[in-house]
Design an enzyme around this catalytic site. Structure first.
Site, PDB file in Angstrom:
ATOM      1  CG  ASP A 282      -7.610  10.164   6.060  1.00  0.00           C
ATOM      2  OD1 ASP A 282      -6.432   9.679   5.699  1.00  0.00           O
ATOM      3  OD2 ASP A 282      -8.347  10.599   5.020  1.00  0.00           O
TER       4      ASP A 282
ATOM      5  N   GLY B 139       0.958  -1.098   0.035  1.00  0.00           N
ATOM      6  CA  GLY B 139       0.058   0.069  -0.066  1.00  0.00           C
ATOM      7  C   GLY B 139       0.955   1.283  -0.108  1.00  0.00           C
TER       8      GLY B 139
ATOM      9  CB  VAL C 161       2.017   0.071   4.063  1.00  0.00           C
ATOM     10  CG1 VAL C 161       1.985  -1.279   5.167  1.00  0.00           C
ATOM     11  CG2 VAL C 161       1.442   1.444   4.860  1.00  0.00           C
TER      12      VAL C 161
END
Length: 1005
Positions: A835, A708, A715
């Site tokens: 978020d 990611g 990530v």
């Protein structure tokens, strides 16, 4: 009278035959005129000295001397086909296979009503398939493979009902596969691979009851393979690889396709188990489903397939959560014809059995890398004497490399890299004289670099970086002039100088010797390696200057001289290396002015810090201005003027000093909080992992481990030394706000404990091997990825399941609601996530949702539930309207984001979908459908008959899409609309959301 009539009749028929013969002769001569190259002098026999029926490649009918066959296969002819070929009206066969005919396929071929076989494969024809082939009603074989034909398959071909062979392989054909192909009742070969067909495979093809050869690989096909195809028992060749197909393989496929010899579906999105029934396809030779999402184990009974030559399941999810999942090796010892075995990049976790040495001696390729296989390397490898490729990389092997490896003298590729192997590199490696690729990096090997490697004179790659090797780099290694890709011995403890003989590697593309203890000067002979593109010399003790001779490296792209003792001025020639894209001169002792041309105009590509005597350069490098020589001419300022200037400057400085003291007093309180955060987040971390640990666990942060990427970090999936799988978020420190995000996430998560929040394990704050700051957070690894991947799978995704059931979606919604309720009401300080979106919701093995990514999280004042932060916080589509208007962050902002998430979860539409434009929104789209038209806006996947309404672990009952399910959807979507109301005061609080969703779930389960 009868005699006269007979003579007249004979004369007429004879005249007609002669006219036909002349027509054929002229047509052949016109064909000859179209030939521009004839290296085999085939056309030399086409002359008037002999009858045209005796010309090479021409066959005539004995009864009437008319041309019936034109066979010029594999004659290396170059040219085009004359239109006059349409005048050979008795032709039954045209075979021009494997020549170099170009241009169009003449439409005049459509006049050949007797034509049965048209073979034009392996030429270079362009344009579309002629439509008027429909007139060739006797055509049985149409083979135009390996050309450059474009367009769709003409509908007119549907009239060729006698066709039994349709070969369109390797062209540029487009459109969908026509369903009318299913009307070819005699078809036994359908070869349409390597085109650009799209759409699904028509179920009508299941009517081809005589089909034996079915090949559609390397197109753009999607959907599932129709079950009707699996019922054509005559098929022996079945390949659908390299498409976008999904679904699972039928459990009984080996029973319904008993004649299978080739079954290939690699590079698709198939999921589920490998069917045990494949063992019933006793003629199976090739079984290849690499790069899919298959799970479970490789069936042991595949060992009964005596004819098996290729078993290839690389890059799947085989072995997840299982033990003893390499037992299939024992059974495969019965497959005495096996040549290729690929199980690499799965989740196999067993020890490698000794029976590996009992596999077929015909084995050429054995790849089991990229798993979690442990233990030592069996001695039995030495029995596989015909191996050409051995891939054991990215596992947990320990112990020594067996000396017997030197018996595999046909090896061309050997991958031992990224394991825990120790001891010496065996000298027997030198026996592998055919070796092209040798990868041994990232192990624990020790001792000196073996001299015997010099025997491997065909090596293209030699990589033994990141081990514990010591001593000098042997001069003999540099006799390997075959090295053309890379020579890498970085990050060992090698010492001494870099031998002058390095200049012999004239074909080398990459030299990587950084991170050792090498000393002396950089040899000028390095300039002889004129093919170099990447040079890594950093982290050593090289001294002296950069050799001027290196200006000869015109193609070099990367130069890393960092962390050495180099001195002198930066050579001007570096400005003129037009291919140079990255230059690292940091942490040396360079002096003088930094150039401002060439590579030096790009601060992100040029590193010079750590050189205290450098000055100048572009502004972004932040170096001091170069001091000009002192000017003692008569134009110098008078002493009195100098004194006046000094007094004014001192006065300004004093004013600034006292102003600063006043300002600092006001800022001190605010800075104390930040300093405390940094200290608690970084310095007090007692269980922090090292940069080296994270580097090892991710194979050097390789792209294969990247799972990611966001605004502030990337990530990676990693495996630590204790075999724990982790997720590592590496901060993009060059990104503005990344440090702030890092601190926010540490602060938010360090004291939080909830089953639906991502758990932070530890952190890392260090320096990487290029001298750059490095910061990372280490989390629990979530094996089922993000909710984003499940709701919106990419076409190239290998997601093992891209369909979430109603129950699963409801469970995820409740999990996220629980997490937000905890953040808003159960923590010491109220926390707003800021978020919330699908990519920040991660799913574990049991499909339990965990809220993650607290990089934008904010603490609120307990008394007011208002944040000290202002401005836009979050991601487009999920940001509440009041934030865009400059409003303060609040828990109702999270509620809005959750409402949008809930609508997305059950409609399958992103709030940023192109559908929502011209003032429309996801909220409006759903609001207009409540309550009577709700089924029009729900995710179509929920309405699919293929979706099994059962949770991931099979713990919940089946929930069909009936009236009760519709009531559930209406209730849930109403909650989503309430949460995403434009006005904050109209939104439901998370405590109420949790209560209502639990009530809905309890009513249907």
């Amino acid at each position: 009278m009868h005699v006269v009539l007979f003579l007249v009749s004979w004369s007429a028929s004879s005249s007609s035959a002669l006219a036909g013969n002349e027509s054929d002769r002229l047509a052949l001569l016109a064909f000859k005129d179209g030939i521009t190259q004839d290296p085999g002098r085939v056309m030399s026999s086409w002359n008037d000295s002999i009858h045209f029926c005796q010309w090479k490649g021409v066959t005539c009918s004995p009864s009437n001397q008319r041309v019936i066959i034109l066979n010029l296969e594999s004659q290396q002819l170059v040219g085009s086909i004359s239109q006059s070929v349409g005048n050979l009206s008795f032709l039954t066969v045209i075979n021009l296979n494997s020549n170099i005919f170009t241009g169009k396929i003449p439409e005049e071929i459509g006049r050949l009503s007797r034509l049965q076989n048209l073979n034009l494969r392996s030429n270079s024809f362009v344009n579309e398939i002629p439509q008027n082939l429909t007139k060739c009603l006797d055509l049985r074989r149409l083979d135009v493979q390996n050309n450059n034909l474009i367009g769709k398959i003409p509908y007119e071909l549907s009239f060729l009902r006698k066709l039994d062979f349709l070969g369109l392989f390797d062209n540029n054909l487009t459109g969908a596969i026509p369903p009318w192909i299913g009307n070819y009742s005699s078809l036994f070969v359908l070869s349409i691979a390597r085109n650009s067909f799209h759409g699904s495979i028509p179920s009508d093809l299941g009517r081809l009851s005589k089909l034996e050869f079915f090949s559609v690989f390397d197109n753009r096909l999607s959907g599932m393979i129709p079950s009707s195809l699996y019922n054509i028992s005559s098929i022996y060749y079945f390949t659908v690889a390299m498409n976008q197909l999904h679904g699972s393989l039928p459990p009984d496929v080996g029973l319904t396709l008993p004649n299978l010899e080739v079954f290939a579906g690699g590079v698709n999105n198939f999921r589920g188990l490998i069917p045990n029934s494949l063992s019933n396809a006793s003629r199976l030779q090739i079984l290849d489903f690499a790069e899919n999402g298959l799970t479970g184990s490789v069936p042991i009974n595949l060992g009964s397939l005596k004819s098996l030559t290729r078993l290839y399941f690389t890059s799947n999810f085989l072995g997840s959560g299982q033990i003893h999942n390499l037992n299939v090796i024992n059974s495969l010892t019965n497959c005495t014809s096996l040549e290729v075995l690929g199980l690499d990049y799965n989740n196999l976790q067993d020890e490698l059995p000794d029976s590996i040495g009992n596999l077929s001696t015909n084995l050429r390729i054995l790849t089991i890398g990229g798993n979690l296989i442990r233990g030592s390397l069996p001695q039995g490898f030495e029995n596989l004497v015909n191996l050409e490729t051995l891939g054991l990389e990215h596992n947990l092997f320990n112990g020594i490399i067996p000396f017997g490896i030197g018996k595999l003298q046909k090896l061309q590729r050997l991958h031992f890299n990224y394991n825990r192997l120790s001891g010496l590199v065996p000298s027997s490696i030198g026996n592998l004289t055919l070796l092209n690729y040798l990868y041994m990096e990232e192990n624990r090997l020790e001792g000196s670099t073996p001299l015997d490697l010099a025997n491997c004179q065909k090596l293209l790659v030699l990589n033994i970086s990141r081990n514990n090797l010591s001593g000098n780099i042997p001069k003999q290694i540099f006799t390997l002039t075959s090295l053309s890709i890379s020579f890498a011995v970085a990050h060992n403890t090698l010492n001494g100088s870099l031998p002058l003989e390095v200049g012999k590697l004239v074909n080398l593309g990459m030299l990587e010797i950084s991170g050792n203890k090498l000393s002396g000067e950089i040899p000028s002979t390095l300039a002889n390696c004129i093919s170099l593109e990447q040079v890594y010399l950093g982290g050593n003790s090289f001294q002296g200057v950069i050799p001027e001779s290196m200006k000869q490296l015109k193609g070099v792209q990367v130069l890393d001289f960092s962390h050495n003792n180099l001195s002198g001025k930066i050579p001007d020639f570096l400005m003129n290396l037009s291919s140079l894209q990255y230059l690292d001169l940091s942490f040396n002792d360079f002096t003088g002015e930094v150039p401002t041309e060439g590579i030096f105009v790009n601060a992100s590509s040029t590193k010079v810090r750590g050189n205290k005597k450098l000055c100048g350069g572009i502004k972004q490098l932040q170096l001091p201005v170069c001091v000009q020589p002192h000017n003692t001419s008569r134009n110098s300022l008078p002493d009195k003027m100098i004194i006046s200037i000094v007094i004014v400057v001192l006065f300004v400085v004093l004013l600034s000093f006292f102003g600063t003291l006043y300002g600092l007093r006001k800022l001190r309180k605010r800075n104390v909080a930040t300093a405390s955060t940094v200290t608690s987040s970084l310095e007090n971390c007692k269980s922090c992992v090292s940069y080296q640990d994270l580097l090892n666990s991710t194979n050097g942060f390789s792209s294969e481990c990247l799972i990611g990427e966001g605004s502030f970090g990337s990530v990676y999936r990693g495996v630590l030394g204790d075999n724990n799988t982790i997720a590592i978020k590496v901060l993009k420190l060059q990104q503005q706000g990344a440090i702030k995000s890092f601190i926010a996430e540490c602060d938010a998560l360090k004291n939080l404990r909830h089953r639906n929040l991502i758990k932070i394990i530890t952190s890392c704050s260090s320096i990487d091997y290029k001298g750059n700051d490095f910061k990372a957070l280490v989390y629990e690894y979530m094996s089922n990825g993000s909710l984003e991947q499940w709701l919106h799978p990419s076409t190239s995704s290998s997601q093992r399941n891209t369909s979430l059931s109603l129950i699963q979606r409801l469970n995820i919604a409740i999990d996220v609601a629980f997490a937000l309720e905890y953040l808003h009401y159960s923590t010491e300080k109220v926390i707003v996530h800021c978020d919330l979106k699908p990519s920040n919701i991660l799913l574990d093995t049991d499909m339990t949702a965990h809220v993650g990514d607290f990089g934008l999280a904010r603490f609120l004042f307990e008394s007011s539930n208002k944040s000290i932060s202002f401005g836009l916080k979050g991601s487009i589509g999920y940001i509440p309207p009041e934030y865009g208007a400059g409003g303060q962050v609040s828990i109702l902002g999270d509620v809005y984001s959750y409402g949008i998430l809930l609508l997305e979860l059950f409609t399958g539409k992103r709030p940023t979908d192109e559908f929502f434009k011209d003032g429309r929104s996801l909220y409006d789209f759903v609001m207009m459908a409540i309550p009577d038209r709700i089924m029009e806006v729900v995710d179509p996947v929920l309405l699919s008959d293929e979706l099994e309404e059962v949770d991931y672990c099979g713990k919940l009952p089946v929930l069909p899409m009936n009236g009760r399910a519709e009531e559930c959807l209406v209730s849930v979507i109403k909650i989503g609309l309430s949460c995403s109301a434009p006005s904050p005061k109209d939104r439901m609080e998370m405590k109420d959301v949790v209560t209502k969703l639990n009530t809905i779930r309890n009513s249907i389960v």
